[in-house]
Design a protein around this motif. Sequence first.
Motif, PDB file in Angstrom:
ATOM      1  N   UNK A 138      12.848   6.436  22.684  1.00 14.55           N
ATOM      2  CA  UNK A 138      13.061   6.452  21.245  1.00 14.55           C
ATOM      3  C   UNK A 138      12.847   7.847  20.704  1.00 14.55           C
ATOM      4  N   UNK A 139      12.028   7.970  19.651  1.00 18.83           N
ATOM      5  CA  UNK A 139      11.686   9.269  19.084  1.00 18.83           C
ATOM      6  C   UNK A 139      10.246   9.609  19.426  1.00 18.83           C
TER       7      UNK A 139
ATOM      8  N   UNK B 161      21.558   5.855  32.659  1.00 18.27           N
ATOM      9  CA  UNK B 161      21.003   5.210  31.474  1.00 18.27           C
ATOM     10  C   UNK B 161      19.991   6.120  30.780  1.00 18.27           C
ATOM     11  N   UNK B 162      19.194   6.836  31.566  1.00 22.33           N
ATOM     12  CA  UNK B 162      18.240   7.785  30.994  1.00 22.33           C
ATOM     13  C   UNK B 162      18.960   8.832  30.149  1.00 22.33           C
ATOM     14  N   UNK B 163      19.988   9.450  30.711  1.00 18.12           N
ATOM     15  CA  UNK B 163      20.717  10.493  29.997  1.00 18.12           C
ATOM     16  C   UNK B 163      21.450   9.929  28.785  1.00 18.12           C
ATOM     17  N   UNK B 164      21.949   8.693  28.903  1.00 18.82           N
ATOM     18  CA  UNK B 164      22.646   8.050  27.780  1.00 18.82           C
ATOM     19  C   UNK B 164      21.712   7.869  26.596  1.00 18.82           C
ATOM     20  N   UNK B 165      20.503   7.387  26.870  1.00 20.75           N
ATOM     21  CA  UNK B 165      19.550   7.140  25.797  1.00 20.75           C
ATOM     22  C   UNK B 165      19.061   8.444  25.160  1.00 20.75           C
ATOM     23  N   UNK B 166      18.802   9.456  25.994  1.00 20.19           N
ATOM     24  CA  UNK B 166      18.374  10.750  25.460  1.00 20.19           C
ATOM     25  C   UNK B 166      19.455  11.333  24.553  1.00 20.19           C
ATOM     26  N   UNK B 167      20.704  11.263  25.006  1.00 24.57           N
ATOM     27  CA  UNK B 167      21.818  11.790  24.210  1.00 24.57           C
ATOM     28  C   UNK B 167      21.972  11.014  22.906  1.00 24.57           C
ATOM     29  N   UNK B 168      21.865   9.687  23.005  1.00 23.16           N
ATOM     30  CA  UNK B 168      22.016   8.833  21.822  1.00 23.16           C
ATOM     31  C   UNK B 168      20.965   9.157  20.767  1.00 23.16           C
ATOM     32  N   UNK B 169      19.706   9.223  21.180  1.00 27.56           N
ATOM     33  CA  UNK B 169      18.636   9.458  20.219  1.00 27.56           C
ATOM     34  C   UNK B 169      18.670  10.887  19.680  1.00 27.56           C
ATOM     35  N   UNK B 170      18.997  11.845  20.534  1.00 30.73           N
ATOM     36  CA  UNK B 170      19.060  13.237  20.088  1.00 30.73           C
ATOM     37  C   UNK B 170      20.212  13.448  19.116  1.00 30.73           C
ATOM     38  N   UNK B 171      21.335  12.772  19.348  1.00 30.81           N
ATOM     39  CA  UNK B 171      22.488  12.893  18.462  1.00 30.81           C
ATOM     40  C   UNK B 171      22.186  12.343  17.076  1.00 30.81           C
ATOM     41  N   UNK B 172      21.525  11.185  17.028  1.00 27.69           N
ATOM     42  CA  UNK B 172      21.168  10.593  15.732  1.00 27.69           C
ATOM     43  C   UNK B 172      20.195  11.484  14.982  1.00 27.69           C
TER      44      UNK B 172
ATOM     45  N   UNK C 101      13.278  -0.212  18.843  1.00 27.17           N
ATOM     46  CA  UNK C 101      13.559  -1.281  17.882  1.00 27.17           C
ATOM     47  C   UNK C 101      13.316  -0.852  16.439  1.00 27.17           C
ATOM     48  N   UNK C 102      12.589   0.255  16.248  1.00 25.33           N
ATOM     49  CA  UNK C 102      12.259   0.709  14.893  1.00 25.33           C
ATOM     50  C   UNK C 102      13.065   1.923  14.456  1.00 25.33           C
ATOM     51  N   UNK C 103      13.930   2.424  15.325  1.00 25.21           N
ATOM     52  CA  UNK C 103      14.636   3.673  15.036  1.00 25.21           C
ATOM     53  C   UNK C 103      15.545   3.560  13.817  1.00 25.21           C
ATOM     54  N   UNK C 104      16.332   2.494  13.750  1.00 27.59           N
ATOM     55  CA  UNK C 104      17.277   2.354  12.647  1.00 27.59           C
ATOM     56  C   UNK C 104      16.562   2.323  11.297  1.00 27.59           C
ATOM     57  N   UNK C 105      15.483   1.548  11.218  1.00 25.21           N
ATOM     58  CA  UNK C 105      14.721   1.470   9.971  1.00 25.21           C
ATOM     59  C   UNK C 105      14.013   2.791   9.688  1.00 25.21           C
ATOM     60  N   UNK C 106      13.520   3.457  10.741  1.00 22.12           N
ATOM     61  CA  UNK C 106      12.884   4.762  10.568  1.00 22.12           C
ATOM     62  C   UNK C 106      13.872   5.766   9.986  1.00 22.12           C
ATOM     63  N   UNK C 107      15.090   5.793  10.526  1.00 30.68           N
ATOM     64  CA  UNK C 107      16.106   6.714  10.018  1.00 30.68           C
ATOM     65  C   UNK C 107      16.357   6.497   8.523  1.00 30.68           C
ATOM     66  N   UNK C 108      16.430   5.236   8.123  1.00 28.49           N
ATOM     67  CA  UNK C 108      16.701   4.923   6.721  1.00 28.49           C
ATOM     68  C   UNK C 108      15.549   5.358   5.825  1.00 28.49           C
ATOM     69  N   UNK C 109      14.323   4.989   6.221  1.00 29.58           N
ATOM     70  CA  UNK C 109      13.154   5.312   5.403  1.00 29.58           C
ATOM     71  C   UNK C 109      12.913   6.821   5.373  1.00 29.58           C
ATOM     72  N   UNK C 110      13.010   7.469   6.513  1.00 29.72           N
ATOM     73  CA  UNK C 110      12.720   8.891   6.592  1.00 29.72           C
ATOM     74  C   UNK C 110      13.740   9.716   5.792  1.00 29.72           C
ATOM     75  N   UNK C 111      15.006   9.290   5.838  1.00 28.00           N
ATOM     76  CA  UNK C 111      16.050  10.020   5.115  1.00 28.00           C
ATOM     77  C   UNK C 111      15.903   9.868   3.603  1.00 28.00           C
ATOM     78  N   UNK C 112      15.239   8.794   3.163  1.00 28.96           N
ATOM     79  CA  UNK C 112      15.084   8.547   1.725  1.00 28.96           C
ATOM     80  C   UNK C 112      13.617   8.582   1.301  1.00 28.96           C
ATOM     81  N   UNK C 113      12.806   9.374   1.990  1.00 28.20           N
ATOM     82  CA  UNK C 113      11.372   9.327   1.766  1.00 28.20           C
ATOM     83  C   UNK C 113      10.951   9.936   0.428  1.00 28.20           C
TER      84      UNK C 113
END
Length: 290
Positions: free
Chosen positions: A258-259, A146-157, A276-288
Amino acid sequence: MKIKSYIKKPYPFYYEELKKVLFILCALALVSFLFTYLFEPFNVNVSEHRINSLWIVVLHSVIPIPIAFMYVFFLNKSVKNIENWTLGKEFLHLAVILFLIGLASFLIRDFIYTNPDNWSFRYLWEEIRNTFLVGSLLLIIILPLNLERLIYKHSTVLQKLPIQQQNTKEVNTIAQIQTPILEEKFELDIQTFLFAKVDGNYLEIFFSTSNGFEKYLKRLTLKEFDDQLNAFSFIFKVHRSYIVNLKAITSISGNAQGYVLNLKEYTQGTIPVSRSRIQEFNRIYSNRSK
C-alpha cells in the motif's frame, strides 16, 4: 546483494480471508487438472496404474487443496504483524507448501501404482521435483510480476495526490479522551497529535514535543479512541492498527502493501496505509483542507 534486498521488499499478506484462499486453491486445482490432462507433461507407465489415468490426474489436482488450506490456516494464526510480510517470506512459505504437496503425492503412490519401488528415494525425489516444476510458474514468475504491478499501481496513484499541504484552519481544541478506567481519562492536544498504534491490549498515542516526540500508553481500543476524534476530519484510520493525523504527514511513498507515510518529528519508522484503505485515504487526503 540485489537479490537479498529484493526479497526483503514488503509484500501483501493475502491469507486473512480464508474463503478467498479456498476459492483460489480450487481455481488452481482446475488449472492444474486441465494442464496435466491435456498436455501430459510427465512420462507415465500406464501398465503400473491401479486406477484410471483420469482419476490419477484428479487426485494430483485435488490433494493440494486441503494441504495448502490447512497450512495457510495455521500460518494466518501465527503471523501477528502482517506489515513485516515480505516477498522472501511469501516465496519461502509457498515453497514449503509445494514440498508438502510433493510429499503427499509420494505417500499415496501405493494407492495409485503397482511399482514395487514406490517407497524408494528416487520416487520421493521425482514427486517433489514434479510438484516444483508445476509450481515454479507461481514462485519464479507470478510473485515478482505481482510485486512490480502493485508498486507501479500505488506509485502511479500517489503522483496524482497534492504534494504540498494546503492551507488548513488551525484547530486549538483540546480533546478530552475517555478510557474504560475513569481515573485514566486524559487531554490530547490535536495540534501535536501524530498517530496512534495498537500495542496488544493497549494503545500507543504519539505526539510531537519541542524535543521531538513522546507517547502515552493507554488501556484503550483503537475504535474507542477513533470514535472520540470524529469531529476532526484530518484524523484518519489508515490501517486496522493505526490512526494518523494527516496534517503531520511529510512524505508518502508506495510499495506492494500500500502506502508508507513519514511523519514530522517521528524518525523511528514509517506508518502503513493498507490496500483496503487507499481509496478512502486518497479522497480524504486530497480534500483535507475542508
